[in-house]
Design an enzyme around this catalytic site. Structure first.
Site, PDB file in Angstrom:
ATOM      1  N   ARG A 161      -0.842  93.472  12.645  1.00 10.00           N
ATOM      2  CA  ARG A 161      -0.513  93.033  11.282  1.00 10.00           C
ATOM      3  C   ARG A 161      -0.618  91.505  11.250  1.00 10.00           C
ATOM      4  O   ARG A 161       0.001  90.813  12.042  1.00 10.00           O
ATOM      5  CB  ARG A 161       0.873  93.508  10.857  1.00 10.00           C
ATOM      6  N   HIS A 202       6.557  91.161   9.408  1.00  7.07           N
ATOM      7  CA  HIS A 202       6.953  92.570   9.410  1.00  7.07           C
ATOM      8  C   HIS A 202       7.263  93.040   7.993  1.00  7.07           C
ATOM      9  O   HIS A 202       6.755  94.060   7.540  1.00  7.07           O
ATOM     10  CB  HIS A 202       8.178  92.760  10.301  1.00  7.07           C
ATOM     11  N   TYR A 249       7.798  84.527  17.223  1.00  6.69           N
ATOM     12  CA  TYR A 249       7.622  85.421  18.364  1.00  6.69           C
ATOM     13  C   TYR A 249       6.153  85.710  18.684  1.00  6.69           C
ATOM     14  O   TYR A 249       5.858  86.425  19.637  1.00  6.69           O
ATOM     15  CB  TYR A 249       8.382  86.737  18.143  1.00  6.69           C
TER      16      TYR A 249
END
Length: 369
Positions: free
Chosen positions: A268, A272, A282
């Site tokens: 992606r 999120h 991250y």
């Protein structure tokens, strides 16, 4: 001295199983065919249609992110990067098949017949967003991680008991395979040879948790083996490979051969969800750059251009149409009667719990003014 007895080596057995799961691919990242023998039986019109859907969905994602930031949408999970995984698999379905989506899988619902206006209303939490038109065989997107896997086993068994030539397909992310519902769902479907397709969209992160911290399994597809489910690892950025494995899984299911687990390795590009997630905390820019080179739209565009089936003019037409469709649908959503608190309570309860009866009367009075 007695000879030393051998120890059985279960590690070797595990390694042998894991070594079997090689990533299946038809198009490489340059749009070149690398597996001619497995090319799906798709016409030129089918190939163009699939590309149109992917481009349209990329625009929908961009516009949805913008609408969310404007406060005109509620919950939204970006889809850019996963178009091949989502739409390549949905394109292999028939209208009578049932889709049990996760919260990122609204594009499959739309191409399965859900009006875009209702998709927007779902995002806003409006009850009309869950009132699917007759003939749209799908459930509303599941918010609880992995719960749709157990539901899919049940829907698939119902399809089998009714003698229908159809399947139930569901989607979860890599994080969903760490849930108990995942194992229970695939095991139940396997035991009853239910016509189910269990898709794992492995985009490498469950929110911010990398896949390697969730499980020691080298692949997620191999988790199906324990339940006796045929399983495959596929390049989830390759729409032709995704279509092929899904179509084959559907053919097996309707023939009575039971479920399939498909791990689609994808990425992606965005966060999120739009609810405060920051992927830069991250993920590295190098990782993002590596995956952008595998963009399913870029890959498929190169393939179609080589066949003289696609060009910039065609792509711009699809993009403009998508923008118009979004503009019209969001206007219709804006003009939909607002949901009230009392409506929500009435829809939730056949008999109002005593602790809510007083609150119901308070809101009813407020809404009457």
């Amino acid at each position: 001295m007695a000879p030393k007895k051998k120890s059985f080596d279960p590690v070797k057995t595990l390694e042998e199983i894991e070594s079997k799961f090689e990533m299946f691919q038809i198009l490489d990242q340059d749009g070149k065919i690398v597996n001619e023998d497995y090319m799906p039986d798709l016409s030129d019109e089918d190939l163009v249609e699939l590309m149109e859907r992917m481009v349209w969905t990329r625009v929908l994602d961009q516009r949805s992110i913008s609408l969310n930031r404007q406060g005109r949408l509620g919950f939204y999970a970006p889809t850019a990067g996963q178009e091949a995984s989502q739409l390549g698999s949905q394109y292999a379905l028939e209208g009578e098949d049932y889709i049990l989506p996760g919260y990122r899988d609204v594009p499959q619902l739309i191409w399965h017949g859900l009006p875009l206006t209702q998709a927007f209303l779902f995002s806003r939490g409006h009850f009309k967003g869950n009132q699917f038109p007759e003939g749209v065989n799908a459930l509303s997107p599941q918010i609880i991680i992995g719960a749709q896997y157990v539901q899919t086993a049940g829907v698939a068994l119902g399809i089998k008991k009714r003698g229908k030539d159809a399947v139930a397909i569901t989607y979860t992310g890599d994080g969903g395979t760490s849930q108990g519902d995942f194992y229970e769902g695939i095991n139940f479907a396997s035991a009853y040879k239910a016509p189910a397709i269990f898709v794992i969209q492995n985009n490498n992160y469950a929110i911010s948790t990398p896949r390697e911290l969730q499980t020691a399994a080298k692949t997620l597809a191999q988790k199906g083996v324990a339940s006796g489910v045929p399983s495959v690892l596929v390049d989830g950025m390759d729409p032709l490979a995704v279509y092929k494995v899904t179509k084959d899984a559907r053919d097996r299911a309707v023939a009575g051969d039971g479920p399939t687990v498909i791990e689609m390795l994808c990425y992606r590009f965005g966060p999120h969800t739009m609810a405060g997630d920051d992927p830069t905390r991250y993920r590295t820019s190098d990782e993002d750059s590596d995956w952008e080179k595998k963009d399913p739209l870029v890959r498929f565009r190169k393939f179609l251009e080589e066949k003289d089936l696609w060009n910039e003019e065609k792509e711009n037409e699809v993009m403009e149409q998508a923008k118009e469709d979004v503009k019209k649908a969001i206007k219709e959503a804006d003009n939909t009667e607002k949901q009230t608190v009392t409506q929500l309570m009435e829809l939730m309860y056949d008999e109002m719990p005593s602790n809510l009866e007083e609150q119901y009367e308070v809101y009813k009075e407020k809404e009457s003014k």
